[in-house]
Scaffold this motif. Structure first.
Motif, PDB file in Angstrom:
ATOM      1  N   GLN A  81      31.567  42.778  37.318  1.00 50.55           N
ATOM      2  CA  GLN A  81      30.597  43.804  36.940  1.00 50.55           C
ATOM      3  C   GLN A  81      30.778  44.239  35.490  1.00 50.55           C
ATOM      4  OE1 GLN A  81      30.538  47.203  39.570  1.00 50.55           O
ATOM      5  NE2 GLN A  81      28.396  47.638  39.110  1.00 50.55           N
ATOM      6  N   ALA A  82      32.021  44.447  35.083  1.00 48.50           N
ATOM      7  CA  ALA A  82      32.305  44.866  33.710  1.00 48.50           C
ATOM      8  C   ALA A  82      31.870  43.809  32.699  1.00 48.50           C
ATOM      9  CB  ALA A  82      33.797  45.156  33.549  1.00 48.50           C
ATOM     10  N   LEU A  83      31.825  42.552  33.123  1.00 47.88           N
ATOM     11  CA  LEU A  83      31.445  41.462  32.223  1.00 47.88           C
ATOM     12  C   LEU A  83      29.950  41.164  32.267  1.00 47.88           C
ATOM     13  CD1 LEU A  83      34.440  38.988  32.673  1.00 47.88           C
ATOM     14  CD2 LEU A  83      34.195  40.945  31.139  1.00 47.88           C
ATOM     15  N   GLY A  84      29.201  41.945  33.027  1.00 49.93           N
ATOM     16  CA  GLY A  84      27.747  41.826  32.998  1.00 49.93           C
ATOM     17  C   GLY A  84      27.136  40.831  33.964  1.00 49.93           C
ATOM     18  N   TYR A  85      27.886  40.425  34.989  1.00 52.82           N
ATOM     19  CA  TYR A  85      27.320  39.511  35.980  1.00 52.82           C
ATOM     20  C   TYR A  85      26.592  40.312  37.059  1.00 52.82           C
ATOM     21  CZ  TYR A  85      30.049  35.895  33.709  1.00 52.82           C
ATOM     22  OH  TYR A  85      30.562  35.022  32.780  1.00 52.82           O
ATOM     23  N   ALA A  86      25.604  39.699  37.659  1.00 54.32           N
ATOM     24  CA  ALA A  86      24.779  40.398  38.639  1.00 54.32           C
ATOM     25  C   ALA A  86      25.534  40.672  39.936  1.00 54.32           C
ATOM     26  CB  ALA A  86      23.523  39.577  38.942  1.00 54.32           C
ATOM     27  N   SER A  87      26.493  39.813  40.259  1.00 55.24           N
ATOM     28  CA  SER A  87      27.261  39.944  41.485  1.00 55.24           C
ATOM     29  C   SER A  87      28.476  39.038  41.388  1.00 55.24           C
ATOM     30  CB  SER A  87      26.414  39.544  42.702  1.00 55.24           C
ATOM     31  OG  SER A  87      26.064  38.166  42.610  1.00 55.24           O
TER      32      SER A  87
END
Length: 280
Positions: free
Chosen positions: A197-203
């Motif tokens: 989440q912190a790295l910007g992935y959707a899930s």
């Protein structure tokens, strides 16, 4: 297949030189991996779309034998990362050389993973939603730890290595699929799943699917990890290798000489002419 690099002298280097000559190099094949051989390796790597680090590792030697390179990290990805992060290209070469596992995939085509049972224990006991009963979650984690200590444990360990790590991960998924995937480190740069989440992935599924697709996606996760930590990025820009290694590798960085390895790798790549400043 071992890596060959500057300073090596062997029959394997001789065979490497002959293979490079078959692809247009004009080396004196003497089994001595000197400056000319390193330059020829970099030239071939650029032509083949590989990382042009001058090291004839398993990827380069396999490519010379005609292997498929489509899922491998390419030089264009390192150049793009240097521009994106605003750091010397040689610094990107250095962190890729020292901090990656060399290859992001196992022989069976699956991404490299390392399942961390102590992280699984921590995540199972961590509330995620409003209304979660922290005490109940912790009690559940302790119950699983008592029943499956190889998969849930307050202490690290139990590593099996290689493809067996995927077996451990599959077993952990039967207990809690989300926590299991978040409790493994993924790809060549061993980015922990719980960072998704912190790295910007959707899930977590988005993260693991991309990691499994190519080394370029594994490197993308690594670049995002650096971007997400201003102190880490600042240390990289300033080439403060001890600070960088401490934040990325943890307190044991000095014992494992990560900072020394990073400095040596940077100097080697800068001296070869790839260390030009890249505008932010």
């Amino acid at each position: 297949m071992t890596s060959l690099r500057h300073g090596d002298r062997s029959q394997a280097v001789l065979l490497l030189q002959k293979a490079l000559n078959q692809r247009g190099a004009q080396l004196f094949a003497d089994g001595d991996y000197g400056d000319a051989t390193e330059h020829a390796v970099r030239a071939y790597q650029l032509k083949a779309g590989l990382v042009a680090d001058g090291i004839a590792g398993p990827k380069t030697r396999a490519a010379l034998l005609g292997a498929d390179c489509s899922r491998l990290l390419g030089n264009i990805h390192l150049v793009a990362a240097a521009k994106r992060l605003g750091v010397d290209l040689a610094a990107i070469y250095a962190v890729n050389e020292v901090e990656s596992l060399g290859e992001g995939f196992l022989s069976n085509g699956k991404p490299k993973v390392l399942f961390e049972r102590h992280v699984m224990h921590r995540l199972l006991g961590t509330p995620r939603h409003e209304g979660d009963d922290a005490a109940a979650l912790q009690a559940h984690a302790e119950q699983l730890a008592a029943t499956y200590p190889a998969l849930v444990n307050p202490r690290p360990g139990g590593y099996a290595g290689g493809t067996a790590e995927h077996q451990r991960l599959a077993q952990a998924r039967l207990l809690d699929a989300l926590c299991a995937d978040e409790s493994a480190s993924w790809g060549a740069f061993q980015i922990m799943g719980y960072h998704w989440q912190a790295l910007g992935y959707a899930s977590i599924t988005d993260f693991t699917t991309r990691i499994a697709s190519s080394e370029a996606e594994q490197f993308e996760a690594f670049v995002r990890f650096i971007e997400a930590d201003p102190a880490l990025l600042k240390a990289l820009k300033a080439r403060k290798w001890a600070q960088f290694a401490k934040r990325y590798n943890g307190p044991a960085y000095a014992r494992n000489l990560y900072d020394v390895k990073l400095d040596r790798a940077y100097r080697r790549h800068a001296d070869c002419g790839c260390g030009q400043k890249v505008a932010a």
